[in-house]
Design an enzyme around this catalytic site. Structure first.
Site, PDB file in Angstrom:
ATOM      1  N   ILE A  29       0.828  -1.207   0.000  1.00 46.04           N
ATOM      2  CA  ILE A  29       0.000   0.000   0.000  1.00 46.04           C
ATOM      3  C   ILE A  29       0.862   1.257   0.000  1.00 46.04           C
ATOM      4  N   ASP A  75      15.305   0.801  10.549  1.00 51.52           N
ATOM      5  CA  ASP A  75      14.315   0.050  11.324  1.00 51.52           C
ATOM      6  C   ASP A  75      13.595   1.070  12.201  1.00 51.52           C
ATOM      7  N   LYS A 135       8.397  11.718  15.879  1.00 51.16           N
ATOM      8  CA  LYS A 135       9.186  12.581  16.771  1.00 51.16           C
ATOM      9  C   LYS A 135      10.430  13.092  16.040  1.00 51.16           C
ATOM     10  N   SER A 152      -3.602   3.030   9.666  1.00 51.23           N
ATOM     11  CA  SER A 152      -4.179   2.265  10.754  1.00 51.23           C
ATOM     12  C   SER A 152      -4.889   1.024  10.206  1.00 51.23           C
ATOM     13  N   LYS A 170      -2.741  -0.575  16.543  1.00 51.40           N
ATOM     14  CA  LYS A 170      -3.459   0.379  15.684  1.00 51.40           C
ATOM     15  C   LYS A 170      -4.397   1.264  16.521  1.00 51.40           C
ATOM     16  N   ILE A 199      -7.201  -5.049   1.438  1.00 49.77           N
ATOM     17  CA  ILE A 199      -6.755  -4.501   0.155  1.00 49.77           C
ATOM     18  C   ILE A 199      -6.149  -5.613  -0.685  1.00 49.77           C
TER      19      ILE A 199
HETATM   20  C1  HXC Z   1       3.273 -16.384  15.952  1.00 51.02           C
HETATM   21  C2  HXC Z   1       5.184 -15.255  15.302  1.00 51.02           C
HETATM   22  C3  HXC Z   1       4.830 -15.361  13.947  1.00 51.02           C
HETATM   23  C4  HXC Z   1       3.614 -16.057  13.638  1.00 51.02           C
HETATM   24  C5  HXC Z   1       6.718 -14.293  14.082  1.00 51.02           C
HETATM   25  N1  HXC Z   1       6.360 -14.615  15.340  1.00 51.02           N
HETATM   26  N2  HXC Z   1       5.797 -14.749  13.224  1.00 51.02           N
HETATM   27  N3  HXC Z   1       4.431 -15.763  16.297  1.00 51.02           N
HETATM   28  N4  HXC Z   1       2.861 -16.529  14.665  1.00 51.02           N
HETATM   29  N5  HXC Z   1       3.211 -16.216  12.373  1.00 51.02           N
HETATM   30  C6  HXC Z   1       7.097 -14.323  16.550  1.00 51.02           C
HETATM   31  C7  HXC Z   1       8.482 -14.966  16.539  1.00 51.02           C
HETATM   32  O1  HXC Z   1       8.431 -16.348  16.860  1.00 51.02           O
HETATM   33  C8  HXC Z   1       9.199 -14.142  17.608  1.00 51.02           C
HETATM   34  O2  HXC Z   1       8.805 -14.522  18.899  1.00 51.02           O
HETATM   35  C9  HXC Z   1       8.601 -12.759  17.408  1.00 51.02           C
HETATM   36  O3  HXC Z   1       7.361 -12.937  16.702  1.00 51.02           O
HETATM   37  C10 HXC Z   1       9.488 -11.861  16.577  1.00 51.02           C
HETATM   38  O4  HXC Z   1       9.753 -12.521  15.361  1.00 51.02           O
HETATM   39  P1  HXC Z   1      10.998 -12.127  14.436  1.00 51.02           P
HETATM   40  O5  HXC Z   1      10.885 -12.924  13.183  1.00 51.02           O
HETATM   41  O6  HXC Z   1      12.260 -12.207  15.220  1.00 51.02           O
HETATM   42  O7  HXC Z   1      10.687 -10.559  14.192  1.00 51.02           O
HETATM   43  P2  HXC Z   1      11.179  -9.590  13.070  1.00 51.02           P
HETATM   44  O8  HXC Z   1      12.345 -10.173  12.304  1.00 51.02           O
HETATM   45  O9  HXC Z   1      11.351  -8.271  13.707  1.00 51.02           O
HETATM   46  O10 HXC Z   1       9.947  -9.578  12.021  1.00 51.02           O
HETATM   47  C11 HXC Z   1       8.743  -8.938  12.348  1.00 51.02           C
HETATM   48  C12 HXC Z   1       7.522  -9.770  11.906  1.00 51.02           C
HETATM   49  C13 HXC Z   1       7.647 -10.171  10.406  1.00 51.02           C
HETATM   50  C14 HXC Z   1       6.290  -8.903  12.166  1.00 51.02           C
HETATM   51  C15 HXC Z   1       7.451 -11.043  12.728  1.00 51.02           C
HETATM   52  O11 HXC Z   1       6.521 -10.945  10.004  1.00 51.02           O
HETATM   53  C16 HXC Z   1       7.775  -8.976   9.498  1.00 51.02           C
HETATM   54  O12 HXC Z   1       8.882  -8.489   9.267  1.00 51.02           O
HETATM   55  N6  HXC Z   1       6.666  -8.448   8.941  1.00 51.02           N
HETATM   56  C17 HXC Z   1       6.700  -7.240   8.051  1.00 51.02           C
HETATM   57  C18 HXC Z   1       5.723  -7.358   6.922  1.00 51.02           C
HETATM   58  C19 HXC Z   1       4.281  -7.498   7.372  1.00 51.02           C
HETATM   59  O13 HXC Z   1       4.016  -8.091   8.424  1.00 51.02           O
HETATM   60  N7  HXC Z   1       3.363  -6.982   6.549  1.00 51.02           N
HETATM   61  C20 HXC Z   1       1.934  -7.096   6.814  1.00 51.02           C
HETATM   62  C21 HXC Z   1       1.386  -5.833   7.316  1.00 51.02           C
HETATM   63  S1  HXC Z   1      -0.382  -5.991   7.233  1.00 51.02           S
HETATM   64  P3  HXC Z   1       9.749 -15.516  19.825  1.00 51.02           P
HETATM   65  O14 HXC Z   1       9.016 -15.607  21.126  1.00 51.02           O
HETATM   66  O15 HXC Z   1       9.835 -16.829  19.088  1.00 51.02           O
HETATM   67  O16 HXC Z   1      11.092 -14.850  19.952  1.00 51.02           O
HETATM   68  C22 HXC Z   1      -1.102  -5.291   8.557  1.00 51.02           C
HETATM   69  C23 HXC Z   1      -2.625  -5.204   8.691  1.00 51.02           C
HETATM   70  C24 HXC Z   1      -3.365  -6.013   7.688  1.00 51.02           C
HETATM   71  O17 HXC Z   1      -0.448  -4.802   9.385  1.00 51.02           O
HETATM   72  C25 HXC Z   1      -4.864  -5.884   7.849  1.00 51.02           C
HETATM   73  C26 HXC Z   1      -5.561  -6.670   6.746  1.00 51.02           C
HETATM   74  C27 HXC Z   1      -7.065  -6.565   6.806  1.00 51.02           C
HETATM   75  P1  NAP Z   2       3.638  -4.578   3.510  1.00 57.52           P
HETATM   76  O1  NAP Z   2       3.810  -4.504   2.029  1.00 57.52           O
HETATM   77  O2  NAP Z   2       4.234  -5.751   4.202  1.00 57.52           O
HETATM   78  O3  NAP Z   2       4.166  -3.226   4.151  1.00 57.52           O
HETATM   79  C1  NAP Z   2       4.749  -3.133   5.410  1.00 57.52           C
HETATM   80  C2  NAP Z   2       6.086  -2.427   5.242  1.00 57.52           C
HETATM   81  O4  NAP Z   2       6.635  -2.141   6.518  1.00 57.52           O
HETATM   82  C3  NAP Z   2       7.122  -3.228   4.471  1.00 57.52           C
HETATM   83  O5  NAP Z   2       7.561  -2.438   3.388  1.00 57.52           O
HETATM   84  C4  NAP Z   2       8.247  -3.469   5.465  1.00 57.52           C
HETATM   85  O6  NAP Z   2       9.507  -3.396   4.778  1.00 57.52           O
HETATM   86  C5  NAP Z   2       8.040  -2.317   6.438  1.00 57.52           C
HETATM   87  N1  NAP Z   2       8.507  -2.641   7.786  1.00 57.52           N
HETATM   88  C6  NAP Z   2       8.160  -3.692   8.550  1.00 57.52           C
HETATM   89  N2  NAP Z   2       8.827  -3.655   9.720  1.00 57.52           N
HETATM   90  C7  NAP Z   2       9.608  -2.544   9.678  1.00 57.52           C
HETATM   91  C8  NAP Z   2      10.520  -1.967  10.576  1.00 57.52           C
HETATM   92  N3  NAP Z   2      10.773  -2.517  11.776  1.00 57.52           N
HETATM   93  N4  NAP Z   2      11.151  -0.812  10.222  1.00 57.52           N
HETATM   94  C9  NAP Z   2      10.918  -0.250   9.011  1.00 57.52           C
HETATM   95  N5  NAP Z   2      10.058  -0.754   8.116  1.00 57.52           N
HETATM   96  C10 NAP Z   2       9.411  -1.888   8.447  1.00 57.52           C
HETATM   97  O7  NAP Z   2       2.097  -4.576   3.922  1.00 57.52           O
HETATM   98  P2  NAP Z   2       0.754  -3.866   3.396  1.00 57.52           P
HETATM   99  O8  NAP Z   2      -0.269  -4.927   3.401  1.00 57.52           O
HETATM  100  O9  NAP Z   2       0.973  -3.067   2.190  1.00 57.52           O
HETATM  101  O10 NAP Z   2       0.438  -2.903   4.650  1.00 57.52           O
HETATM  102  C11 NAP Z   2       0.827  -1.544   4.635  1.00 57.52           C
HETATM  103  C12 NAP Z   2       0.135  -0.792   5.759  1.00 57.52           C
HETATM  104  O11 NAP Z   2      -1.285  -0.852   5.606  1.00 57.52           O
HETATM  105  C13 NAP Z   2       0.435  -1.319   7.153  1.00 57.52           C
HETATM  106  O12 NAP Z   2       0.488  -0.253   8.076  1.00 57.52           O
HETATM  107  C14 NAP Z   2      -0.775  -2.178   7.438  1.00 57.52           C
HETATM  108  O13 NAP Z   2      -0.988  -2.347   8.816  1.00 57.52           O
HETATM  109  C15 NAP Z   2      -1.863  -1.367   6.791  1.00 57.52           C
HETATM  110  N6  NAP Z   2      -3.077  -2.129   6.429  1.00 57.52           N
HETATM  111  C16 NAP Z   2      -3.017  -3.030   5.418  1.00 57.52           C
HETATM  112  C17 NAP Z   2      -4.169  -3.682   5.042  1.00 57.52           C
HETATM  113  C18 NAP Z   2      -4.166  -4.655   3.892  1.00 57.52           C
HETATM  114  O14 NAP Z   2      -5.218  -5.175   3.503  1.00 57.52           O
HETATM  115  N7  NAP Z   2      -3.039  -4.918   3.292  1.00 57.52           N
HETATM  116  C19 NAP Z   2      -5.370  -3.455   5.739  1.00 57.52           C
HETATM  117  C20 NAP Z   2      -5.362  -2.540   6.804  1.00 57.52           C
HETATM  118  C21 NAP Z   2      -4.211  -1.890   7.127  1.00 57.52           C
HETATM  119  P3  NAP Z   2      10.836  -4.174   5.290  1.00 57.52           P
HETATM  120  O15 NAP Z   2      10.475  -5.599   5.418  1.00 57.52           O
HETATM  121  O16 NAP Z   2      11.849  -3.879   4.213  1.00 57.52           O
HETATM  122  O17 NAP Z   2      11.232  -3.544   6.584  1.00 57.52           O
END
Ligand code: HXC
Ligand code: NAP
Length: 274
Positions: A29, A75, A135, A152, A170, A199
Site C-alpha cells: 500500500i 528500522d 518525533k 491504521s 493500531k 486490500i
Molecule cells: C506467531 C510469530 C509469527 C507467527 C513471528 N512470530 N511470526 N508468532 N505466529 N506467524 C514471533 C516470533 O516467533 C518471535 O517470537 C517474534 O514474533 C518476533 O519474530 P521475528 O521474526 O524475530 O521478528 P522480526 O524479524 O522483527 O519480524 C517482524 C515480523 C515479520 C512482524 C514477525 O513478520 C515482518 O517483518 N513483517 C513485516 C511485513 C508485514 O508483516 N506486513 C503485513 C502488514 S499488514 P519468539 O518468542 O519466538 O522470539 C497489517 C494489517 C493487515 O499490518 C490488515 C488486513 C485486513
Molecule cells: P507490507 O507490504 O508488508 O508493508 C509493510 C512495510 O513495513 C514493508 O515495506 C516493510 O519493509 C516495512 N517494515 C516492517 N517492519 C519494519 C521496521 N521494523 N522498520 C521499518 N520498516 C518496516 O504490507 P501492506 O499490506 O501493504 O500494509 C501496509 C500498511 O497498511 C500497514 O500499516 C498495514 O498495517 C496497513 N493495512 C493493510 C491492510 C491490507 O489489507 N493490506 C489493511 C489494513 C491496514 P521491510 O520488510 O523492508 O522492513
C-alpha cells in the site's frame, strides 16, 4: 523534471516543491501512496529495513513517474536509525512536508500462540515506530506547516480474533492521531489517519485473508491500493485543509458487517502457529 501523472481526479502538480517521507514505502500500500504523491509533484524518501527492496522500488518508481524517489534503510524501532533517515532527507531534499507512517508487522496468532516477544515485536514496529519517526521528523513538519498520515486498521473496532497485537497497536496509533492533531494544530500541522479495509494483492491480505468473506463487504469488493492512494492525496491536499484528527475508514463498509468464516472454530481449536 515534472512527474508523469496517472489517471487521477486531482490536479497533476498539487504537491510540487513538497517532500514526502514514507515508512513502509518499498512495498504494498505505502509504495502506492508514495508513487501517487510523486505523480502529483512531490519528491519522496522511502524507509524500511531492507535496502535492496527499497532500492528496487525507488528505481521502479523513478522510471514510472520521472520523479524523485530516494531511499533510506532504517528500522523504525530504532530512534538512531530514524533520526539518520530524517537527516538524510533534509540533506538531500531540504525539507519534509508530508509524513506517512506505514511500516507495520502482522501475522495471525491465537492468544496461546502469541509469545511475549511476538506481542512486543508488533507493538514496537507499529506503535513505537510511528512515534519514533514522527518525533524525529516533527520539527521539520512544523517548519513547513506540513501534514502527517498514520496508516491504521479497523481490526480492533470489533475485536477480531488472532489480532490482539496489531489491533491494540493500531488503536494506540489512532490515539496518537488525535493527540498530535491537538498539539500540532496551532503550528499549522494537520494529522490524520487512514484505516484501510482488506486490500487486494497486498502482504496484509495474504496474511489475514482467511478471516474475511468478500460477500459480507457491503460494497461487494476488496479495496485496491488505488482506493487508498485517492484518500491519501485528498487528505494531504488543500481540499482537506480543515480536516485533522480524523481516521478515515476506506473499506467498502467491511468492518460494519465482519462475517468471519473461521469463527468460533479458530478460538475453540486454535492453531498454535500460522
Ligand atoms: C506467531 C510469530 C509469527 C507467527 C513471528 N512470530 N511470526 N508468532 N505466529 N506467524 C514471533 C516470533 O516467533 C518471535 O517470537 C517474534 O514474533 C518476533 O519474530 P521475528 O521474526 O524475530 O521478528 P522480526 O524479524 O522483527 O519480524 C517482524 C515480523 C515479520 C512482524 C514477525 O513478520 C515482518 O517483518 N513483517 C513485516 C511485513 C508485514 O508483516 N506486513 C503485513 C502488514 S499488514 P519468539 O518468542 O519466538 O522470539 C497489517 C494489517 C493487515 O499490518 C490488515 C488486513 C485486513
Ligand atoms: P507490507 O507490504 O508488508 O508493508 C509493510 C512495510 O513495513 C514493508 O515495506 C516493510 O519493509 C516495512 N517494515 C516492517 N517492519 C519494519 C521496521 N521494523 N522498520 C521499518 N520498516 C518496516 O504490507 P501492506 O499490506 O501493504 O500494509 C501496509 C500498511 O497498511 C500497514 O500499516 C498495514 O498495517 C496497513 N493495512 C493493510 C491492510 C491490507 O489489507 N493490506 C489493511 C489494513 C491496514 P521491510 O520488510 O523492508 O522492513
Amino acid at each position: 523534471m515534472t512527474a508523469v501523472s496517472s489517471n487521477t481526479i486531482f490536479k497533476d502538480n498539487i504537491f510540487a516543491g513538497k517532500v514526502l517521507l514514507c515508512s513502509g514505502g518499498g512495498s504494498g500500500i505505502c509504495r502506492g501512496l508514495t508513487e501517487a504523491m510523486v505523480r502529483h509533484g512531490a519528491k519522496a524518501v522511502i524507509i524500511s529495513r531492507s535496502k535492496d527492496k527499497l532500492e528496487k522500488a525507488a528505481d521502479e518508481m523513478r522510471k514510472a513517474t520521472g520523479g524523485v524517489v530516494l531511499c533510506a534503510a532504517a528500522d523504525v524501532r530504532k530512534p538512531d536509525q530514524v533520526e539518520a533517515a530524517v537527516k538524510f532527507t533534509i540533506e538531500k531534499l531540504g525539507r519534509i512536508d508530508y509524513l506517512i507512517n506505514g511500516a507495520a508487522g502482522n501475522f495471525l496468532a491465537p492468544f496461546q500462540g502469541l509469545s511475549y516477544n511476538a506481542f512486543r515485536t508488533v507493538i514496537e514496529i507499529d506503535l513505537l515506530g510511528t512515534f519514533n519517526l514522527t518525533k524525529a521528523a516533527s520539527e521539520h513538519i512544523k517548519a513547513s506547516k506540513g501534514s502527517i498520515l498514520n496508516i491504521s486498521a479497523t481490526l480492533y473496532y470489533t475485536g477480531l480474533p488472532y489480532q490482539q497485537h496489531a489491533g491494540s497497536a493500531k488503536a494506540a496509533i489512532d490515539a496518537l492521531t488525535k493527540h498530535w492533531a491537538v498539539e500540532l494544530g496551532p503550528f499549522g500541522v494537520r494529522v490524520n489517519g487512514i484505516a484501510p479495509g482488506p486490500i487486494a494483492d497486498t502482504e496484509g491480505m495474504d496474511r489475514l485473508g482467511a478471516l474475511l468473506e468478500v460477500e459480507s463487504i457491503p460494497l461487494q469488493r476488496l479495496g485496491s491500493v488505488k482506493d487508498i492512494e485517492n484518500a491519501t492525496v485528498f487528505l494531504f491536499s488543500d481540499a482537506a485543509s480543515l480536516i485533522t484528527g480524523v481516521t478515515l475508514v476506506v473499506d467498502g463498509g467491511q468492518w460494519l458487517n465482519p462475517r468471519n468464516p473461521a469463527y468460533p472454530a479458530m478460538v475453540l481449536n486454535p492453531i498454535s502457529k500460522i
